[in-house]
Design a protein around this motif. Structure first.
Motif, PDB file in Angstrom:
ATOM      1  N   ILE A  12      -0.823  -3.072 -34.207  1.00 15.04           N
ATOM      2  CA  ILE A  12      -1.249  -4.346 -35.323  1.00 15.04           C
ATOM      3  C   ILE A  12      -1.673  -3.546 -36.432  1.00 15.04           C
ATOM      4  CG2 ILE A  12      -3.205  -5.922 -35.557  1.00 15.04           C
ATOM      5  CD1 ILE A  12      -3.456  -5.513 -32.498  1.00 15.04           C
ATOM      6  N   SER A  13      -0.958  -4.066 -37.605  1.00 21.65           N
ATOM      7  CA  SER A  13      -1.524  -3.595 -38.968  1.00 21.65           C
ATOM      8  C   SER A  13      -2.582  -4.544 -39.509  1.00 21.65           C
ATOM      9  CB  SER A  13      -0.320  -3.863 -39.880  1.00 21.65           C
ATOM     10  OG  SER A  13      -0.424  -3.235 -41.221  1.00 21.65           O
ATOM     11  N   CYS A  14      -3.578  -4.078 -39.888  1.00 23.78           N
ATOM     12  CA  CYS A  14      -4.698  -4.924 -40.181  1.00 23.78           C
ATOM     13  C   CYS A  14      -5.374  -4.335 -41.411  1.00 23.78           C
ATOM     14  CB  CYS A  14      -5.770  -5.109 -38.937  1.00 23.78           C
ATOM     15  SG  CYS A  14      -6.994  -6.158 -39.091  1.00 23.78           S
ATOM     16  N   THR A  15      -5.713  -5.519 -42.168  1.00 24.08           N
ATOM     17  CA  THR A  15      -6.651  -4.961 -43.319  1.00 24.08           C
ATOM     18  C   THR A  15      -7.833  -4.214 -43.209  1.00 24.08           C
ATOM     19  OG1 THR A  15      -7.821  -7.076 -43.400  1.00 24.08           O
ATOM     20  CG2 THR A  15      -5.827  -7.116 -44.750  1.00 24.08           C
ATOM     21  N   PRO A  16      -8.027  -3.154 -43.780  1.00 24.52           N
ATOM     22  CA  PRO A  16      -9.178  -2.177 -43.489  1.00 24.52           C
ATOM     23  C   PRO A  16     -10.525  -2.796 -42.974  1.00 24.52           C
ATOM     24  CG  PRO A  16      -8.054  -1.243 -45.217  1.00 24.52           C
ATOM     25  CD  PRO A  16      -7.448  -2.637 -45.211  1.00 24.52           C
ATOM     26  N   GLY A  17     -10.922  -3.937 -43.952  1.00 24.28           N
ATOM     27  CA  GLY A  17     -12.273  -4.577 -43.879  1.00 24.28           C
ATOM     28  C   GLY A  17     -12.215  -5.356 -42.562  1.00 24.28           C
ATOM     29  N   PHE A  18     -11.253  -6.031 -42.262  1.00 22.14           N
ATOM     30  CA  PHE A  18     -11.344  -7.011 -41.136  1.00 22.14           C
ATOM     31  C   PHE A  18     -11.038  -6.098 -39.850  1.00 22.14           C
ATOM     32  CE2 PHE A  18      -9.499  -9.748 -37.760  1.00 22.14           C
ATOM     33  CZ  PHE A  18      -9.777 -11.056 -38.201  1.00 22.14           C
ATOM     34  N   ALA A  66       7.095  -0.040 -37.741  1.00 24.87           N
ATOM     35  CA  ALA A  66       6.200   0.066 -36.663  1.00 24.87           C
ATOM     36  C   ALA A  66       5.483  -0.926 -35.841  1.00 24.87           C
ATOM     37  CB  ALA A  66       5.727   1.375 -36.619  1.00 24.87           C
ATOM     38  N   ALA A  67       4.939  -1.848 -36.953  1.00 28.21           N
ATOM     39  CA  ALA A  67       3.978  -2.958 -36.587  1.00 28.21           C
ATOM     40  C   ALA A  67       4.551  -4.043 -35.639  1.00 28.21           C
ATOM     41  CB  ALA A  67       3.259  -3.418 -37.661  1.00 28.21           C
ATOM     42  N   ASP A  68       3.934  -4.507 -34.849  1.00 28.95           N
ATOM     43  CA  ASP A  68       4.454  -5.732 -33.989  1.00 28.95           C
ATOM     44  C   ASP A  68       3.796  -7.109 -34.532  1.00 28.95           C
ATOM     45  OD1 ASP A  68       5.669  -4.013 -31.993  1.00 28.95           O
ATOM     46  OD2 ASP A  68       3.900  -3.531 -31.134  1.00 28.95           O
ATOM     47  N   LEU A  69       2.702  -6.816 -34.925  1.00 27.21           N
ATOM     48  CA  LEU A  69       1.832  -8.106 -35.801  1.00 27.21           C
ATOM     49  C   LEU A  69       1.135  -7.535 -36.884  1.00 27.21           C
ATOM     50  CD1 LEU A  69      -0.055  -9.617 -32.866  1.00 27.21           C
ATOM     51  CD2 LEU A  69       1.936 -10.555 -33.839  1.00 27.21           C
ATOM     52  N   PHE A  70       0.927  -8.309 -38.008  1.00 24.79           N
ATOM     53  CA  PHE A  70       0.218  -8.098 -39.151  1.00 24.79           C
ATOM     54  C   PHE A  70      -0.998  -9.038 -39.159  1.00 24.79           C
ATOM     55  CE2 PHE A  70       4.449  -6.602 -39.945  1.00 24.79           C
ATOM     56  CZ  PHE A  70       4.401  -5.570 -40.463  1.00 24.79           C
ATOM     57  N   ILE A  71      -1.991  -8.502 -39.453  1.00 20.05           N
ATOM     58  CA  ILE A  71      -3.199  -9.470 -39.953  1.00 20.05           C
ATOM     59  C   ILE A  71      -3.438  -9.082 -41.588  1.00 20.05           C
ATOM     60  CG2 ILE A  71      -5.449  -9.939 -39.855  1.00 20.05           C
ATOM     61  CD1 ILE A  71      -5.462  -9.229 -36.971  1.00 20.05           C
ATOM     62  N   ALA A  72      -2.650  -9.855 -42.285  1.00 20.88           N
ATOM     63  CA  ALA A  72      -2.803  -9.821 -43.707  1.00 20.88           C
ATOM     64  C   ALA A  72      -3.585 -10.692 -44.690  1.00 20.88           C
ATOM     65  CB  ALA A  72      -1.375  -9.788 -44.366  1.00 20.88           C
ATOM     66  N   PHE A  73      -4.094 -10.343 -45.670  1.00 23.56           N
ATOM     67  CA  PHE A  73      -5.005 -10.967 -46.589  1.00 23.56           C
ATOM     68  C   PHE A  73      -4.229 -11.296 -47.879  1.00 23.56           C
ATOM     69  CE2 PHE A  73      -8.327 -11.761 -49.883  1.00 23.56           C
ATOM     70  CZ  PHE A  73      -9.100 -12.801 -49.100  1.00 23.56           C
ATOM     71  N   GLY A  74      -3.920 -12.444 -48.177  1.00 21.96           N
ATOM     72  CA  GLY A  74      -3.119 -12.720 -49.466  1.00 21.96           C
ATOM     73  C   GLY A  74      -2.841 -14.337 -49.776  1.00 21.96           C
ATOM     74  N   SER A  75      -1.814 -14.812 -50.230  1.00 21.76           N
ATOM     75  CA  SER A  75      -1.641 -16.110 -50.582  1.00 21.76           C
ATOM     76  C   SER A  75      -0.696 -16.966 -49.544  1.00 21.76           C
ATOM     77  CB  SER A  75      -0.631 -16.159 -51.705  1.00 21.76           C
ATOM     78  OG  SER A  75       0.572 -15.701 -51.681  1.00 21.76           O
ATOM     79  N   GLY A  76      -0.436 -16.144 -48.350  1.00 19.99           N
ATOM     80  CA  GLY A  76       0.420 -16.716 -47.309  1.00 19.99           C
ATOM     81  C   GLY A  76       2.034 -16.564 -47.637  1.00 19.99           C
ATOM     82  N   ASP A 133      -7.362 -16.889 -51.709  1.00 19.85           N
ATOM     83  CA  ASP A 133      -6.436 -16.269 -50.417  1.00 19.85           C
ATOM     84  C   ASP A 133      -7.123 -16.458 -49.091  1.00 19.85           C
ATOM     85  OD1 ASP A 133      -4.511 -15.036 -52.334  1.00 19.85           O
ATOM     86  OD2 ASP A 133      -5.960 -13.259 -52.876  1.00 19.85           O
ATOM     87  N   ALA A 134      -6.369 -16.101 -48.145  1.00 22.70           N
ATOM     88  CA  ALA A 134      -6.858 -15.960 -46.765  1.00 22.70           C
ATOM     89  C   ALA A 134      -6.345 -14.995 -45.793  1.00 22.70           C
ATOM     90  CB  ALA A 134      -6.365 -17.528 -46.118  1.00 22.70           C
ATOM     91  N   TYR A 135      -6.773 -15.008 -44.683  1.00 23.14           N
ATOM     92  CA  TYR A 135      -6.160 -14.144 -43.711  1.00 23.14           C
ATOM     93  C   TYR A 135      -5.086 -14.698 -42.839  1.00 23.14           C
ATOM     94  CZ  TYR A 135     -10.061 -10.766 -44.186  1.00 23.14           C
ATOM     95  OH  TYR A 135     -11.102  -9.971 -44.800  1.00 23.14           O
ATOM     96  N   TYR A 136      -3.990 -14.083 -42.748  1.00 22.75           N
ATOM     97  CA  TYR A 136      -2.926 -14.805 -41.944  1.00 22.75           C
ATOM     98  C   TYR A 136      -2.352 -13.883 -40.956  1.00 22.75           C
ATOM     99  CZ  TYR A 136      -2.554 -17.935 -45.645  1.00 22.75           C
ATOM    100  OH  TYR A 136      -2.735 -19.120 -46.960  1.00 22.75           O
ATOM    101  N   MET A 137      -1.894 -14.252 -39.859  1.00 20.95           N
ATOM    102  CA  MET A 137      -1.130 -13.684 -38.926  1.00 20.95           C
ATOM    103  C   MET A 137       0.289 -13.589 -39.310  1.00 20.95           C
ATOM    104  SD  MET A 137      -0.997 -12.109 -35.807  1.00 20.95           S
ATOM    105  CE  MET A 137      -2.643 -12.702 -34.751  1.00 20.95           C
ATOM    106  N   CYS A 138       0.884 -12.620 -39.149  1.00 23.61           N
ATOM    107  CA  CYS A 138       2.358 -12.339 -39.706  1.00 23.61           C
ATOM    108  C   CYS A 138       3.197 -11.549 -38.650  1.00 23.61           C
ATOM    109  CB  CYS A 138       2.489 -11.690 -41.026  1.00 23.61           C
ATOM    110  SG  CYS A 138       1.487 -12.575 -42.397  1.00 23.61           S
ATOM    111  N   THR A 139       4.075 -12.382 -38.145  1.00 24.47           N
ATOM    112  CA  THR A 139       4.961 -11.539 -37.092  1.00 24.47           C
ATOM    113  C   THR A 139       6.417 -11.389 -37.678  1.00 24.47           C
ATOM    114  OG1 THR A 139       3.603 -12.951 -35.630  1.00 24.47           O
ATOM    115  CG2 THR A 139       5.431 -12.004 -34.506  1.00 24.47           C
ATOM    116  N   PRO A 140       6.872 -10.277 -37.278  1.00 23.09           N
ATOM    117  CA  PRO A 140       8.343 -10.121 -37.607  1.00 23.09           C
ATOM    118  C   PRO A 140       9.085 -10.931 -36.672  1.00 23.09           C
ATOM    119  CG  PRO A 140       7.227  -7.986 -37.653  1.00 23.09           C
ATOM    120  CD  PRO A 140       6.391  -9.014 -36.882  1.00 23.09           C
TER     121      PRO A 140
END
Length: 296
Positions: free
Chosen positions: A97-103, A139-149, A264-271
């Motif tokens: 899981i790739s995740c923003t540092p603060g989250f 290498a990431a299976d999921l991303f928890i990203a912060f941005g515009s979506g 902005d918001a937190y989003y779940m992003c999946t390849p």
């Protein structure tokens, strides 16, 4: 060329393309800078076309190099997805899981045991990107990203909207004689993440002079902002989602009732090639239930 370049060289190229510097690629790959440079030179020689322009002591990708790096990223992501699907066998295997540092530090890490109790045979690996909206790590299976979506190349789903409010440590609040109103924050240093935009927006919403946002230290990472806040170095404009744990532990308190909604918001992003991984599906279901209700 007829033969496939070495995987290590392709990983070096993909990593360099994401970070833009040899030293950052070397840091992620746990190699020396000279080893990464050597891999890039060999790859360019083997391919038979120019991947890089040399600008003084720096190198940068040519347009053809950027296009090739994008193809390599897709291929590496597909390989990683295939490996995970075949190794997973239901709810086992590895989930990266790739995740923003603060989250990651203030929300996910304190709760990861809850997911592990549900899926004990899934090995979790959490990595943090350099940009909050970066969804490029193959290498990431999921991303928890912060941005515009508007992240490209991934399936995007809203996790949580964000509001910001001033946060302060109890020790600093006591030294200042208490903070009873929004105006009281101006008696302390204001702590900033990247720039003063959030503080300017909050001060305007609170009816206070926005020039006050010009003072106070600026940090490049939310972990540093929270560390300074908890240590009593000033008041931060805190994300109330990831700040809740520190507030519940008594390390931070919120000042006043004025909040501002983040654009902005937190989003779940999946390849797309990893969307059907059983561990990824299980993690998505768990985090959607664990987070507060989403409103958009």
């Amino acid at each position: 060329m007829s033969r496939i370049p070495s995987t290590q060289a392709l990983r070096a190229l993909e990593c360099f393309a994401r970070h833009g510097t040899v030293w950052a690629a070397a840091d992620e790959l746990n190699l020396t800078r000279s080893a990464v440079s050597h891999q890039l030179r060999l790859l360019e020689r083997d391919l038979g076309f120019t991947l890089f322009n040399r600008v003084g002591t720096r190198i940068e990708l040519t347009p053809r190099g950027r296009a090739y790096a994008g193809d390599v990223r897709g291929a590496l992501s597909a390989i990683a997805g295939s490996a995970a699907r075949n190794a997973g066998h239901g709810l086992s295997g590895t989930l990266t899981i790739s995740c923003t540092p603060g989250f990651a530090a203030f929300w996910l890490a304190p709760r990861i045991g809850a997911f592990r109790s549900i899926c004990p045979d899934v090995d979790i690996r959490i990595v943090t990107p350099r940009r909050l909206d970066d969804v490029s790590n193959p290498a990431a299976d999921l991303f928890i990203a912060f941005g515009s979506g508007k992240m490209q190349g991934v399936e995007v789903e809203l996790l949580q909207q964000v509001e910001f409010a001033p946060l302060i440590s109890p020790s600093l609040a006591n030294r200042l004689g208490g903070l009873e109103s929004a105006q009281d924050v101006l008696r302390a240093d204001l702590l900033h993440l990247d720039d003063n935009t959030d503080w300017r927006r909050w001060l305007q919403a609170a009816g206070l002079p926005t020039e006050a946002a010009e003072k106070g230290p600026v940090f490049s990472d939310m972990n540093l902002v929270y560390a300074a806040t908890i240590a009593g170095q000033g008041v931060s404009m805190g994300d109330v989602i990831i700040g809740n744990a520190a507030m519940e532990a008594g390390q931070l308190i919120r000042v006043g009732d004025v909040r501002i909604a983040s654009p902005d918001a937190y989003y779940m992003c999946t390849p797309p090639q990893k969307a059907d991984l059983a561990p990824a599906l299980a993690f998505r279901q768990w985090i959607m239930a664990a987070l507060p209700r989403r409103t958009r």
